[in-house]
Design a protein around this motif. Sequence first.
Motif, PDB file in Angstrom:
ATOM      1  N   LEU A 101       0.828  -1.215   0.000  1.00 57.11           N
ATOM      2  CA  LEU A 101       0.000   0.000   0.000  1.00 57.11           C
ATOM      3  C   LEU A 101       0.857   1.256   0.000  1.00 57.11           C
ATOM      4  O   LEU A 101       0.594   2.211  -0.739  1.00 57.11           O
ATOM      5  CB  LEU A 101      -0.929   0.008   1.208  1.00 57.11           C
ATOM      6  N   ALA A 102       1.899   1.250   0.823  1.00 56.17           N
ATOM      7  CA  ALA A 102       2.802   2.402   0.868  1.00 56.17           C
ATOM      8  C   ALA A 102       3.494   2.597  -0.472  1.00 56.17           C
ATOM      9  O   ALA A 102       3.609   3.728  -0.967  1.00 56.17           O
ATOM     10  CB  ALA A 102       3.834   2.219   1.979  1.00 56.17           C
ATOM     11  N   ASP A 103       3.936   1.511  -1.084  1.00 54.66           N
ATOM     12  CA  ASP A 103       4.606   1.579  -2.377  1.00 54.66           C
ATOM     13  C   ASP A 103       3.679   2.177  -3.431  1.00 54.66           C
ATOM     14  O   ASP A 103       4.070   3.079  -4.186  1.00 54.66           O
ATOM     15  CB  ASP A 103       5.059   0.179  -2.788  1.00 54.66           C
ATOM     16  N   ALA A 104       2.442   1.697  -3.483  1.00 55.57           N
ATOM     17  CA  ALA A 104       1.490   2.214  -4.474  1.00 55.57           C
ATOM     18  C   ALA A 104       1.222   3.703  -4.247  1.00 55.57           C
ATOM     19  O   ALA A 104       1.223   4.490  -5.208  1.00 55.57           O
ATOM     20  CB  ALA A 104       0.186   1.423  -4.402  1.00 55.57           C
ATOM     21  N   CYS A 105       1.015   4.099  -3.005  1.00 60.34           N
ATOM     22  CA  CYS A 105       0.741   5.514  -2.707  1.00 60.34           C
ATOM     23  C   CYS A 105       1.918   6.403  -3.061  1.00 60.34           C
ATOM     24  O   CYS A 105       1.749   7.468  -3.683  1.00 60.34           O
ATOM     25  CB  CYS A 105       0.388   5.679  -1.231  1.00 60.34           C
ATOM     26  N   ILE A 106       3.106   5.989  -2.698  1.00 62.16           N
ATOM     27  CA  ILE A 106       4.295   6.803  -2.974  1.00 62.16           C
ATOM     28  C   ILE A 106       4.576   6.859  -4.473  1.00 62.16           C
ATOM     29  O   ILE A 106       4.943   7.917  -5.000  1.00 62.16           O
ATOM     30  CB  ILE A 106       5.511   6.279  -2.190  1.00 62.16           C
ATOM     31  N   ASP A 107       4.395   5.726  -5.171  1.00 58.48           N
ATOM     32  CA  ASP A 107       4.600   5.724  -6.626  1.00 58.48           C
ATOM     33  C   ASP A 107       3.685   6.741  -7.307  1.00 58.48           C
ATOM     34  O   ASP A 107       4.136   7.533  -8.137  1.00 58.48           O
ATOM     35  CB  ASP A 107       4.286   4.335  -7.211  1.00 58.48           C
ATOM     36  N   VAL A 108       2.421   6.699  -6.960  1.00 55.34           N
ATOM     37  CA  VAL A 108       1.454   7.595  -7.608  1.00 55.34           C
ATOM     38  C   VAL A 108       1.694   9.047  -7.195  1.00 55.34           C
ATOM     39  O   VAL A 108       1.630   9.958  -8.025  1.00 55.34           O
ATOM     40  CB  VAL A 108       0.009   7.151  -7.284  1.00 55.34           C
ATOM     41  N   ALA A 109       2.018   9.272  -5.932  1.00 49.23           N
ATOM     42  CA  ALA A 109       2.210  10.644  -5.449  1.00 49.23           C
ATOM     43  C   ALA A 109       3.458  11.303  -6.018  1.00 49.23           C
ATOM     44  O   ALA A 109       3.483  12.526  -6.202  1.00 49.23           O
ATOM     45  CB  ALA A 109       2.278  10.649  -3.921  1.00 49.23           C
ATOM     46  N   THR A 110       4.491  10.516  -6.305  1.00 46.21           N
ATOM     47  CA  THR A 110       5.749  11.111  -6.767  1.00 46.21           C
ATOM     48  C   THR A 110       5.937  11.034  -8.280  1.00 46.21           C
ATOM     49  O   THR A 110       6.931  11.542  -8.791  1.00 46.21           O
ATOM     50  CB  THR A 110       6.951  10.426  -6.085  1.00 46.21           C
ATOM     51  N   ALA A 111       5.001  10.433  -8.997  1.00 45.48           N
ATOM     52  CA  ALA A 111       5.146  10.295 -10.449  1.00 45.48           C
ATOM     53  C   ALA A 111       4.896  11.627 -11.140  1.00 45.48           C
ATOM     54  O   ALA A 111       4.017  12.403 -10.754  1.00 45.48           O
ATOM     55  CB  ALA A 111       4.160   9.246 -10.964  1.00 45.48           C
ATOM     56  N   ALA A 112       5.679  11.864 -12.170  1.00 49.06           N
ATOM     57  CA  ALA A 112       5.485  13.056 -12.999  1.00 49.06           C
ATOM     58  C   ALA A 112       4.247  12.846 -13.872  1.00 49.06           C
ATOM     59  O   ALA A 112       3.934  11.716 -14.249  1.00 49.06           O
ATOM     60  CB  ALA A 112       6.715  13.287 -13.869  1.00 49.06           C
TER      61      ALA A 112
END
Length: 146
Positions: A101-112
């Motif tokens: 869950l953390a990985d998915a949230c961080i991936d989406v939040a930090t993606a350009a």
Amino acid sequence: MALIAFNPPVSNGGYGTAGAAHGDVSRGRVRRRQGRILAGAGLALLPWLGYLAGTLPPAEAAAWVTLDALEAVCLLAAGTRLLRADPRHRAPAAAAAVLLLADACIDVATAAPGAELATAMAMAVGAELPLAALCGVLAARAGARS
């Protein structure tokens, strides 16, 4: 081989026997399938770790490789324990759910914006969130039946 040290054999045996009720055998098949899915996902992360280490800047690579390595360890531990009908699969499954869950949230939040965001969304919806849901169900449901 190293996982054997963390997953010693359990004394209560396998999933079902010839004389077991149909529900026990069916549940055993489902658990084996779930174990294969988790272990396969953990193994699939191993080449991904090398890709991340080779393509990201060193500071980012250290963070992402560490997160994904922890996910791989938890998925492998939960999957191998499920395959052996070991009730101790709950803790690594719960940890994997939180990490995914953390990985998915961080991936989406930090993606350009653009292709990077689309890739992050596809990975979250297609892999990370379904695996997190499976792990969460396994961690929560096993307590009532074990």
